[in-house]
Structures are given as structure tokens and as C-alpha cells.
Design an enzyme around this catalytic site. Structure first.
Site, PDB file in Angstrom:
ATOM      1  N   THR A 251      16.206  27.132   9.070  1.00 48.09           N
ATOM      2  CA  THR A 251      15.721  26.154   8.107  1.00 48.09           C
ATOM      3  C   THR A 251      16.575  24.904   8.237  1.00 48.09           C
ATOM      4  OG1 THR A 251      15.466  25.625   5.757  1.00 48.09           O
ATOM      5  CG2 THR A 251      17.148  27.243   6.309  1.00 48.09           C
ATOM      6  N   GLY A 252      15.925  23.767   8.402  1.00 49.10           N
ATOM      7  CA  GLY A 252      16.690  22.539   8.567  1.00 49.10           C
ATOM      8  C   GLY A 252      15.830  21.411   9.074  1.00 49.10           C
TER       9      GLY A 252
ATOM     10  N   GLY B 140      13.854  19.926  11.345  1.00 48.28           N
ATOM     11  CA  GLY B 140      13.155  20.600  12.430  1.00 48.28           C
ATOM     12  C   GLY B 140      13.253  19.950  13.783  1.00 48.28           C
TER      13      GLY B 140
ATOM     14  N   ARG C  79       2.346  16.194  11.968  1.00 45.81           N
ATOM     15  CA  ARG C  79       3.699  16.580  12.371  1.00 45.81           C
ATOM     16  C   ARG C  79       3.926  18.077  12.176  1.00 45.81           C
ATOM     17  NH1 ARG C  79       8.307  19.103   9.585  1.00 45.81           N
ATOM     18  NH2 ARG C  79      10.185  18.473  10.729  1.00 45.81           N
ATOM     19  N   VAL C  80       4.539  18.721  13.167  1.00 45.63           N
ATOM     20  CA  VAL C  80       4.893  20.136  13.110  1.00 45.63           C
ATOM     21  C   VAL C  80       6.394  20.252  13.355  1.00 45.63           C
ATOM     22  CG1 VAL C  80       4.581  22.420  14.142  1.00 45.63           C
ATOM     23  CG2 VAL C  80       2.616  20.878  13.889  1.00 45.63           C
ATOM     24  N   GLY C  81       7.059  21.027  12.521  1.00 47.89           N
ATOM     25  CA  GLY C  81       8.495  21.217  12.671  1.00 47.89           C
ATOM     26  C   GLY C  81       8.838  22.428  13.504  1.00 47.89           C
ATOM     27  N   ASP C  82      10.036  22.952  13.293  1.00 46.39           N
ATOM     28  CA  ASP C  82      10.541  24.024  14.143  1.00 46.39           C
ATOM     29  C   ASP C  82      10.080  25.412  13.729  1.00 46.39           C
ATOM     30  OD1 ASP C  82      12.327  23.535  11.817  1.00 46.39           O
ATOM     31  OD2 ASP C  82      13.385  25.277  12.587  1.00 46.39           O
TER      32      ASP C  82
ATOM     33  N   THR D 121      11.680  25.725   3.612  1.00 44.62           N
ATOM     34  CA  THR D 121      11.220  26.761   4.529  1.00 44.62           C
ATOM     35  C   THR D 121      11.585  28.108   3.917  1.00 44.62           C
ATOM     36  OG1 THR D 121      11.935  25.287   6.329  1.00 44.62           O
ATOM     37  CG2 THR D 121      11.252  27.490   6.953  1.00 44.62           C
TER      38      THR D 121
END
Length: 439
Positions: free
Chosen positions: A355-356, A358, A333-336, A305
Site C-alpha cells: 500500500t502506497g 503506486g 489511472r491504475v496503481g500498483d 488500499t
């Protein structure tokens, strides 16, 4: 009623009225004084020192090891981080808005092939790049986000258009790209995002996925993962090879890696288990794309990220984040990163880009949680960020980090992994960049 009683009644009423009015005179005097005090309190507060202004950025966190990061690659990544800091600082130094500084810094990182955003985005399970980004203005609480776009060169620019030119906060997929066309943002061909390193990363991830699904001693089942058609080759590069097909020519070495010497095994053929994959350390399982954040190229556990947070000379806070997601991700899939409050958040006091892993950052609304602790518990920003990253997240197995700034210019960059690409620049214009726990 007798005539003698009437005068006595009048005198009694007059006396009572005098007794009632006597304290009112004192009250009137007291109220006047209070009114003067309140008027003084309503005066504009005395001028305060201007907040420090600056910019903080990140390029991803995770288990980033020195042995897997060649000196050449490390130097290139540090140079890109420095360039991003300088781009944002140039805006702030001229009195520009933090919105412009954040987008300028993130655009540099999106244009670099070394970071998982924009040009350097990883491939999903189907061999496609899916890009997410978000931007939030702390003063106005306006925000814009895009997710699952495939043809936007700089997703952070489209997120800003969503924020400024639409009544919405988030747009996804084809709808977001239709909005981009309506806004005059050019769409780029998929080959723009192609890099040999990211493509080989997907092939290794698919091979590891198939190997993991087959019991030991059994013949591999080539049908466990659908075939992936490679995108068109970028100019000057040989055509990528489809999984399971022999390479016509040896592909170029990934940045920071030397090509195979004559007589040595060639690089892994896409779709086949790599022959030069180092064995896992004792007690460790091989890197798997099914483990969120594992980089199949280096074996490092990294969450790709990029992000930036800025405070301008007028005290405006802005946060932005951009990502290419996870190698071999599936099902849209969608992260944070594009989720306001999870991976990106800003208000008048605090701004955060994360960043991590998600899924954990979404469940625990990490970015908003940090700023809420500043707002409601009156915690200093570094303390609030440390509590969330090292206590709340660590307890549940969430890995990653954040960059954050408050309205006084204080900076926090905590992470609970072994490394995080990060940097800061203040009023003096001297950029500072770090990767590992010990810079």
C-alpha cells in the site's frame, strides 16, 4: 615376426592388462560405496517442524494523524480490521487453504465503508468508482487481477475467478465485467458504492483543484473542471448535490464529525470551496487531490488500499490486494494494487501485499523485489522488507508500506509513513491491530 617374440608379446599384454585392471578393482569398490552414500542422500529428509500459520492484513498507509481520527471512527476501523482477521483465521483454523483465508479477510474490508476498497471506494474525477484487485497463489504462481471495474461488489472475488477460471492474469473495465457476468457474479448498481463522505471528498478535491488553478485575486474559472453528476442516492440518504448547485437540505455529517450547529456555517456546498477548511500549517500547502494519496476529507496523506497475506497449515502462501484508487484520479489511472510483482506477489518462500504511492511501487517492483531478496540473497524476510521500504523507496521519495509473510510464518509490516492500518493473527487466534507507529 619370430616365434620367440610372440609369447613375449602375449605375456607383456597380459601383464599390462593386469596392471590396468588392478586399480579398477579398487575403483569399483569405491564407486559402490559412493553409490550407497548417494542413495542415502536421496532418502526423504527427516520430518521438520510444521511452519507457523497465520494471517496479516493492512487497510492503507500514509500520514494518519490521531487528531484527525475521531475516537469513534478509530474504534470502528479497529473493529473492522479485527473482523477481517477473525474471518481469515476461521478458515485457517479448520485447515482451509490460504486462498480462502485471504479472500475472506479482504471481503470484510471491501464491505466496510471505512476503507478505500469495495463499498468505501473513492470517486474518480468523473464521479465514478473504479475498483482494482489482485490475488496470487505462491505455490502454483497462478494469479488473477482486475482493474477499472465499476459494478463488482467484491473485486477480490472476480480476481480469483480470473485466476481460476481463465487462462489470463488481468482483465480490465467492461471486459472484466462481461467475464463476471459469464461467471455468474452479479453486478451491483453504482449507488451501492455511494457514501456521502467519499462524495464530499471528491467535491472538496474539485474545489481545491479549481482554486489552485486560479491566480490569487482573480475570479474563479468554473470551467477548469467538468461538472460531475452525482450517482443516485443510497437508500435512506438525501439526493447528493451536483457541483455548483445549492443544497436543498443540509447533508448528513460524515462519520466521526458533528453536524453544523445553528448559526454556524453549513458544510461546504459541493462544487464550492469549503468555508471551514482549516488553514495549512506554516510551510505547508493545502491538501490537494493532485498530490497522490491526499485525503480531502481529513487532510491526511493516505494511500487507500486493503490487503491480506496468509500462510495455511500446509505451508501455502497467498497474497491479495484491493483498492478504489485515488480521489479525483483521471484518465483510467491504475496503481500498483492489481499489478503482479508491484503491489501483489507470492511464491513458495514469500508473499507480499503493498500500500502506497503506486507509481513508485510499480517502477521499483516492490513486492517482487522483497521476495527476490529472500530468494537470491537469502535475507530474512523482515530485513528484505525493511531494505526495500526504508532504503530503496525512501531514497526516491516513495511512500507507503507492505505486509509480508514467509514460508516459516515470519511476518513483516514495515512502512515509511506515520501510520498504516494493519493487523496479525496467528495459531492462537488472538488478533492484534495497530494504526500508528506507536499502537
Amino acid at each position: 615376426m619370430s616365434s620367440s617374440f610372440t609369447p613375449r608379446l602375449h605375456r607383456s599384454l597380459l601383464a599390462g592388462t593386469a596392471l590396468l585392471l588392478a586399480p579398477l578393482g579398487c575403483a569399483t569398490s569405491t564407486q559402490a560405496g559412493a553409490a550407497r552414500d548417494e542413495a542415502a542422500l536421496r532418502m526423504d529428509p527427516p520430518p521438520q517442524a510444521k511452519p507457523k500459520w497465520g494471517l496479516v492484513i493492512h487497510g492503507g498507509a500514509g500520514v494518519i494523524s490521531r487528531e484527525n481520527l475521531s475516537p469513534e471512527r478509530e474504534a470502528a476501523m479497529r473493529a473492522a480490521l479485527t473482523q477481517a482477521l477473525q474471518a481469515g483465521h476461521a478458515v485457517l483454523a479448520k485447515g482451509g487453504h490460504s486462498l480462502d483465508a485471504v479472500t475472506a479477510a479482504i471481503r470484510v474490508l471491501e464491505d466496510s465503508p471505512y476503507f478505500n476498497a469495495g463499498k468505501g471506494a473513492v470517486f474518480n474525477h468523473d464521479g465514478v468508482n473504479e475498483l482494482d484487485a489482485a490475488l496470487m497463489d505462491g505455490k502454483t504462481r497462478t494469479a488473477g487481477a482486475v482493474a477499472g471495474v465499476h459494478h463488482i461488489q467484491n473485486p477480490i472475488d472476480l480476481a480469483r475467478r480470473v485466476m481460476e477460471q481463465s487462462p489470463h492474469v488481468m482483465m480490465v473495465g467492461e471486459g472484466a465485467e462481461a467475464f463476471a457476468r459469464a461467471q455468474g457474479i452479479p453486478l451491483v448498481d453504482a449507488k451501492y458504492f455511494y457514501t456521502e463522505e467519499r462524495w464530499q471528498g471528491l467535491q472538496r478535491a474539485l474545489a481545491q483543484e479549481r482554486a489552485k488553478a486560479v491566480p490569487q485575486g482573480s475570479a474563479p474559472d468554473t470551467g477548469t473542471s467538468p461538472p460531475v453528476t452525482p450517482p443516485p442516492a443510497a437508500p435512506g440518504q438525501p439526493p447528493p448535490v451536483a457541483p455548483g448547485q445549492p443544497a436543498a437540505t443540509q447533508p448528513p455529517a460524515a462519520p466521526g464529525h458533528a453536524p453544523a450547529a445553528p448559526g454556524k456555517p453549513p458544510p461546504a456546498v459541493p462544487g464550492q470551496p469549503p468555508t471551514t477548511q482549516p488553514p495549512p500549517a506554516p510551510g505547508k500547502s493545502p491538501a490537494s487531490s493532485l498530490e497522490p494519496g491526499v485525503d480531502p476529507v481529513t487532510g491526511d496523506h493516505k494511500f487507500g488500499t486493503v490487503g491480506a497475506v496468509a500462510l495455511d497449515q500446509e505451508g501455502n502462501l497467498v497474497a491479495g490486494t484491493s483498492t478504489g484508487g485515488m480521489t479525483n484520479k483521471r484518465f483510467g489511472r491504475v496503481g500498483d494494487s492489481p499489478i503482479i510483482g508491484a503491489g501483489t506477489y507470492a511464491d513458495e518462500r514469500c508473499a507480499v501485499s503493498a500500500t502506497g504511492h503506486g507509481e513508485f511501487f510499480i517502477r521499483y517492483t516492490v513486492a517482487r523485489d522483497i521476495c527476490a531478496r529472500v530468494e537470491y540473497q537469502d535475507l530474512p524476510l523482515p530485513e528484505a522488507a525493511n531494505v526495500v521500504i526504508h532504503d530503496v523507496l525512501a531514497k526516491v521519495g516513495g511512500e507507503g508500506g507492505v505486509i509480508a509473510m514467509d514460508h516459516q510464518g515470519n511476518v513483516a509490516m514495515p512502512f515509511n509513513s506515520s501510520g498504516m492500518y494493519r493487523g496479525y493473527v496467528g495459531e492462537d487466534g488472538a488478533p492484534t491491530v495497530a494504526i500508528f507507529r506507536q499502537p
